[in-house]
Design a protein around this motif. Structure first.
Motif, PDB file in Angstrom:
ATOM      1  N   ARG A 169     -26.204   0.954  45.393  1.00 40.57           N
ATOM      2  CA  ARG A 169     -25.297   2.101  45.412  1.00 40.57           C
ATOM      3  C   ARG A 169     -25.404   2.826  46.755  1.00 40.57           C
ATOM      4  O   ARG A 169     -24.401   3.228  47.345  1.00 40.57           O
ATOM      5  CB  ARG A 169     -25.636   3.061  44.273  1.00 40.57           C
ATOM      6  N   ALA A 170     -26.643   3.019  47.241  1.00 33.08           N
ATOM      7  CA  ALA A 170     -26.840   3.735  48.496  1.00 33.08           C
ATOM      8  C   ALA A 170     -26.178   3.004  49.658  1.00 33.08           C
ATOM      9  O   ALA A 170     -25.624   3.628  50.569  1.00 33.08           O
ATOM     10  CB  ALA A 170     -28.332   3.908  48.762  1.00 33.08           C
ATOM     11  N   SER A 171     -26.210   1.673  49.630  1.00 34.86           N
ATOM     12  CA  SER A 171     -25.597   0.902  50.708  1.00 34.86           C
ATOM     13  C   SER A 171     -24.105   1.160  50.782  1.00 34.86           C
ATOM     14  O   SER A 171     -23.529   1.280  51.869  1.00 34.86           O
ATOM     15  CB  SER A 171     -25.878  -0.585  50.505  1.00 34.86           C
ATOM     16  N   TRP A 172     -23.440   1.253  49.635  1.00 41.26           N
ATOM     17  CA  TRP A 172     -22.011   1.555  49.640  1.00 41.26           C
ATOM     18  C   TRP A 172     -21.756   2.958  50.186  1.00 41.26           C
ATOM     19  O   TRP A 172     -20.788   3.185  50.923  1.00 41.26           O
ATOM     20  CB  TRP A 172     -21.450   1.441  48.223  1.00 41.26           C
ATOM     21  N   LEU A 173     -22.625   3.908  49.842  1.00 39.65           N
ATOM     22  CA  LEU A 173     -22.434   5.271  50.319  1.00 39.65           C
ATOM     23  C   LEU A 173     -22.568   5.355  51.837  1.00 39.65           C
ATOM     24  O   LEU A 173     -21.838   6.090  52.503  1.00 39.65           O
ATOM     25  CB  LEU A 173     -23.458   6.204  49.664  1.00 39.65           C
ATOM     26  N   VAL A 174     -23.499   4.596  52.385  1.00 40.69           N
ATOM     27  CA  VAL A 174     -23.792   4.681  53.809  1.00 40.69           C
ATOM     28  C   VAL A 174     -22.788   3.891  54.636  1.00 40.69           C
ATOM     29  O   VAL A 174     -22.386   4.319  55.729  1.00 40.69           O
ATOM     30  CB  VAL A 174     -25.228   4.194  54.087  1.00 40.69           C
ATOM     31  N   ASN A 175     -22.348   2.754  54.138  1.00 38.90           N
ATOM     32  CA  ASN A 175     -21.611   1.805  54.969  1.00 38.90           C
ATOM     33  C   ASN A 175     -20.131   1.654  54.658  1.00 38.90           C
ATOM     34  O   ASN A 175     -19.449   0.871  55.327  1.00 38.90           O
ATOM     35  CB  ASN A 175     -22.264   0.421  54.859  1.00 38.90           C
ATOM     36  N   SER A 176     -19.617   2.378  53.665  1.00 37.48           N
ATOM     37  CA  SER A 176     -18.214   2.178  53.271  1.00 37.48           C
ATOM     38  C   SER A 176     -17.472   3.508  53.184  1.00 37.48           C
ATOM     39  O   SER A 176     -18.079   4.556  52.935  1.00 37.48           O
ATOM     40  CB  SER A 176     -18.143   1.474  51.912  1.00 37.48           C
ATOM     41  N   PRO A 177     -16.151   3.472  53.361  1.00 36.08           N
ATOM     42  CA  PRO A 177     -15.349   4.681  53.129  1.00 36.08           C
ATOM     43  C   PRO A 177     -15.453   5.085  51.659  1.00 36.08           C
ATOM     44  O   PRO A 177     -15.394   4.231  50.770  1.00 36.08           O
ATOM     45  CB  PRO A 177     -13.923   4.238  53.483  1.00 36.08           C
ATOM     46  N   TRP A 178     -15.609   6.357  51.409  1.00 36.54           N
ATOM     47  CA  TRP A 178     -15.759   6.831  50.039  1.00 36.54           C
ATOM     48  C   TRP A 178     -14.412   6.901  49.325  1.00 36.54           C
ATOM     49  O   TRP A 178     -13.366   7.108  49.945  1.00 36.54           O
ATOM     50  CB  TRP A 178     -16.367   8.226  50.026  1.00 36.54           C
ATOM     51  N   ILE A 179     -14.466   6.775  48.024  1.00 39.48           N
ATOM     52  CA  ILE A 179     -13.294   7.057  47.213  1.00 39.48           C
ATOM     53  C   ILE A 179     -12.899   8.510  47.432  1.00 39.48           C
ATOM     54  O   ILE A 179     -13.758   9.401  47.500  1.00 39.48           O
ATOM     55  CB  ILE A 179     -13.588   6.790  45.718  1.00 39.48           C
ATOM     56  N   PRO A 180     -11.628   8.819  47.608  1.00 42.58           N
ATOM     57  CA  PRO A 180     -11.223  10.228  47.748  1.00 42.58           C
ATOM     58  C   PRO A 180     -11.675  11.029  46.527  1.00 42.58           C
ATOM     59  O   PRO A 180     -11.569  10.560  45.386  1.00 42.58           O
ATOM     60  CB  PRO A 180      -9.702  10.153  47.836  1.00 42.58           C
ATOM     61  N   LEU A 181     -12.192  12.223  46.753  1.00 43.11           N
ATOM     62  CA  LEU A 181     -12.679  13.031  45.638  1.00 43.11           C
ATOM     63  C   LEU A 181     -11.572  13.360  44.646  1.00 43.11           C
ATOM     64  O   LEU A 181     -11.818  13.491  43.446  1.00 43.11           O
ATOM     65  CB  LEU A 181     -13.334  14.311  46.163  1.00 43.11           C
ATOM     66  N   GLU A 182     -10.327  13.502  45.144  1.00 43.88           N
ATOM     67  CA  GLU A 182      -9.213  13.742  44.222  1.00 43.88           C
ATOM     68  C   GLU A 182      -9.103  12.611  43.199  1.00 43.88           C
ATOM     69  O   GLU A 182      -8.852  12.846  42.012  1.00 43.88           O
ATOM     70  CB  GLU A 182      -7.883  13.842  44.994  1.00 43.88           C
ATOM     71  N   GLU A 183      -9.309  11.375  43.662  1.00 43.50           N
ATOM     72  CA  GLU A 183      -9.199  10.217  42.787  1.00 43.50           C
ATOM     73  C   GLU A 183     -10.403  10.133  41.854  1.00 43.50           C
ATOM     74  O   GLU A 183     -10.262   9.839  40.665  1.00 43.50           O
ATOM     75  CB  GLU A 183      -9.092   8.943  43.645  1.00 43.50           C
ATOM     76  N   LEU A 184     -11.583  10.406  42.383  1.00 44.06           N
ATOM     77  CA  LEU A 184     -12.792  10.383  41.558  1.00 44.06           C
ATOM     78  C   LEU A 184     -12.692  11.380  40.417  1.00 44.06           C
ATOM     79  O   LEU A 184     -13.030  11.071  39.264  1.00 44.06           O
ATOM     80  CB  LEU A 184     -14.012  10.705  42.424  1.00 44.06           C
ATOM     81  N   LEU A 185     -12.229  12.580  40.709  1.00 41.79           N
ATOM     82  CA  LEU A 185     -12.202  13.651  39.712  1.00 41.79           C
ATOM     83  C   LEU A 185     -11.130  13.452  38.650  1.00 41.79           C
ATOM     84  O   LEU A 185     -11.267  13.947  37.531  1.00 41.79           O
ATOM     85  CB  LEU A 185     -11.982  14.999  40.395  1.00 41.79           C
ATOM     86  N   SER A 186     -10.077  12.731  38.975  1.00 35.14           N
ATOM     87  CA  SER A 186      -8.918  12.673  38.080  1.00 35.14           C
ATOM     88  C   SER A 186      -8.754  11.352  37.348  1.00 35.14           C
ATOM     89  O   SER A 186      -7.904  11.256  36.450  1.00 35.14           O
ATOM     90  CB  SER A 186      -7.642  12.968  38.866  1.00 35.14           C
ATOM     91  N   LYS A 187      -9.549  10.320  37.707  1.00 36.54           N
ATOM     92  CA  LYS A 187      -9.330   9.005  37.112  1.00 36.54           C
ATOM     93  C   LYS A 187     -10.590   8.452  36.476  1.00 36.54           C
ATOM     94  O   LYS A 187     -11.699   8.759  36.887  1.00 36.54           O
ATOM     95  CB  LYS A 187      -8.823   8.017  38.172  1.00 36.54           C
ATOM     96  N   ARG A 188     -10.375   7.591  35.471  1.00 37.47           N
ATOM     97  CA  ARG A 188     -11.466   6.810  34.900  1.00 37.47           C
ATOM     98  C   ARG A 188     -11.720   5.616  35.806  1.00 37.47           C
ATOM     99  O   ARG A 188     -10.842   5.228  36.596  1.00 37.47           O
ATOM    100  CB  ARG A 188     -11.106   6.330  33.491  1.00 37.47           C
ATOM    101  N   PRO A 189     -12.905   4.981  35.707  1.00 43.17           N
ATOM    102  CA  PRO A 189     -13.197   3.845  36.591  1.00 43.17           C
ATOM    103  C   PRO A 189     -12.137   2.755  36.545  1.00 43.17           C
ATOM    104  O   PRO A 189     -11.763   2.199  37.577  1.00 43.17           O
ATOM    105  CB  PRO A 189     -14.544   3.334  36.074  1.00 43.17           C
ATOM    106  N   GLY A 190     -11.623   2.440  35.355  1.00 39.31           N
ATOM    107  CA  GLY A 190     -10.648   1.368  35.231  1.00 39.31           C
ATOM    108  C   GLY A 190      -9.294   1.695  35.819  1.00 39.31           C
ATOM    109  O   GLY A 190      -8.466   0.807  36.019  1.00 39.31           O
TER     110      GLY A 190
END
Length: 517
Positions: A169-190
């Motif tokens: 998980r940490a590798s994705w946080l450090v090395n990849s663009p993050w999911i927009p917070l708007e999308e994280l807050l409003s959507k389910r993983p699927g």
């Protein structure tokens, strides 16, 4: 009514796949909160169960729940030898899958690779625990972030650490663009599109949860946010109002927190060992224990005859063995020759009159016949007779209560007070199961208890792994809010089937793709 099982599948980055043993001795360990099956050594099994019990105590302590409360239902876990063991329960799995949580009508249990990574089991048990002990409607990111936060717990003698990070998980946080917070807050993983955004959903959910839980003031802000969203507030506006930060500022705060020393909560205490009873299962379990679980979660239509034939072959090795008879009767009843299945289970009850599973299976036999008969009443009465016997043996078995509730649908006085109580008990015993939640909500709506139904439906409607059942709950929720009658049984089944996703693409699959270097 059969709600398709909800499979919450977490894939590991690396899985050591060992060949399944040709002949292994299965043991069953029972503790206050768990029933664990394993072919490993008794000492290793006891240590594993003690670790689970310690984790359960930590969850209770963090949620300020009373310690020592008896389990409404002990949680079953099957520890298997490598991926081949998983495939015995769930054929056709992707090679990277290392553990599965299944909530099906006939059983709610988890399966994991023995001696594998504890993160998977702790993640799924946290979901199970929260449904059972902390009912409420939570945003999808928080459901997953809370489970991720606790999944990396490290438990040793006298010491527990909570809040560690997963290297993947940490590798994705450090090395990849993050999911927009708007999308994280409003959507389910699927609902998140495949690609980088989907890959960083869980890491960012973990980080946001960690940030909130690491500070007393932010924990208060999180409570304010959860209450606002549960009341119907916009998730983005609720986040900005509760934290006093814009999403850009919040993203910056999370990146700063990540760069600083991540706070780990440590407990140092004497954790009293719980009593664990270990028994050795009969030789028939070597052949039939795992395939017996396959029968419970369901078998694709094109594999049913082959599965029934396989059970016949394996059961023939253990003539007159009660466990083998139970699996044979189950397979014949649902996937083979129902008349033969009825005969086998009837013989089993002559030997073991208090075999609850046999009584339940025979009840389903006559419930199915009732759907095909011009006069269903005699067949339903016979089904209720088996269920009454099962309920007298164990009055808290959710599946017995669920079936009793289903046999009453369509009666002229349905639902009466006893029907409502039956569904209430079924739900209390298995709030993780979509069928108990939808069934109970339906009867509440029929007696104009719409606000109670809304409270029941909200957690399933927003569940990250609800699949088609979440879609059905959302439709029911809208009906309850407008004070209209619930969906019929057939409409619920149609909504569930229409909303089911394939495991590799759907919201019932938690993927951990190989992180960037």
């Amino acid at each position: 009514m059969r709600i398709p099982p909800v499979l919450a599948i977490l894939t590991a980055v690396c899985v050591l796949i060992a060949p399944a043993s040709a002949s292994a001795e299965w043991r069953r360990a029972e503790s206050p909160q768990f029933i664990v099956y394993s072919t490993g050594s008794e000492r290793a099994l006891r240590d594993y169960v003690q670790k689970l019990e310690t984790f359960d105590r930590i969850l209770r302590q963090r949620l300020r729940l009373r310690q020592g409360e008896p389990a409404v239902r002990k949680f079953p876990i099957y520890l298997v030898e490598g991926r081949r063991g998983l495939a015995e329960v769930f054929p056709g799995l992707n090679r990277d899958i290392a553990g599965i949580y299944s909530a099906a009508e006939e059983d709610i249990f988890a399966t994991a690779i023995r001696n594998g990574d504890d993160d998977i089991m702790l993640h799924e048990y946290t979901h199970h625990f929260m449904f059972q002990n902390a009912p409420g409607s939570y945003p999808g990111w928080l459901v997953e972030g809370f489970a991720e936060y606790h999944a990396t717990a490290r438990i040793s003698e006298g010491r527990v650490e909570i809040g560690r990070y997963s290297e993947a998980r940490a590798s994705w946080l450090v090395n990849s663009p993050w999911i927009p917070l708007e999308e994280l807050l409003s959507k389910r993983p699927g609902e998140v599109r495949r690609g980088t955004h989907q890959s960083t959903y869980y890491p960012v959910a973990w980080l946001l949860t960690h940030w909130f839980l690491s500070d007393a003031g932010r924990r208060t802000q999180l409570q304010t946010y959860v209450e606002a969203v549960a009341a119907g507030g916009d998730p983005v506006e609720a986040m900005e109002q509760s934290t006093g930060l814009t999403l850009d500022q919040l993203r910056g705060a999370l990146r700063s927190y990540m760069r600083e020393r991540i706070q780990i909560t440590r407990y140092t205490a004497e954790f009293r060992e719980v009593e664990i009873t270990v028994t050795t299962l009969p030789a028939s379990a070597d052949d039939l224990l795992l395939i017996g679980q396959r029968l419970k979660v369901g078998v694709p239509q094109d594999q049913r005859l082959a599965t029934a034939e396989e059970v016949r072959r394996l059961a023939a090795r253990h003539p007159d063995d009660p466990f083998a008879m139970l699996q044979l009767g189950h397979a014949e009843l649902h996937f083979g020759d129902p008349d033969a299945g009825e005969a086998v289970l009837t013989r089993l009850l002559e030997r073991e009159p208090e075999n609850v599973e046999a009584l339940q299976l025979l009840a389903t036999r006559f419930m199915k016949l009732a759907t095909e008969a011009q006069d269903a009443r005699p067949l339903l009465n016979r089904a209720r007779g088996y269920l009454a016997r099962a309920n007298a043996i164990n009055d808290s078995d959710y599946y017995t209560l669920l079936l009793l509730g289903e046999t009453r649908r369509g009666a002229s006085n349905y639902p009466n007070d006893n029907d409502i109580a039956t569904w209430a008990f079924a739900f209390e015993a298995a709030p993780q199961l979509a069928a108990t939640r939808l069934g109970y909500a339906s009867v509440l709506m029929l007696v104009d208890r719409f606000d109670d139904a809304i409270t029941l439906l909200q957690p399933l409607a927003t569940s990250p792994h609800g699949g088609g059942a979440a879609d059905a709950a959302q439709t029911m929720l809208e009906l309850a809010e407008s004070r209209r009658p619930p969906l019929t049984e057939a409409e619920i089944e149609a909504a569930v089937e229409a909303g089911e996703d394939q495991p590799e693409d759907g919201e019932d699959t938690e993927q951990t793709p190989t992180p960037p270097a």
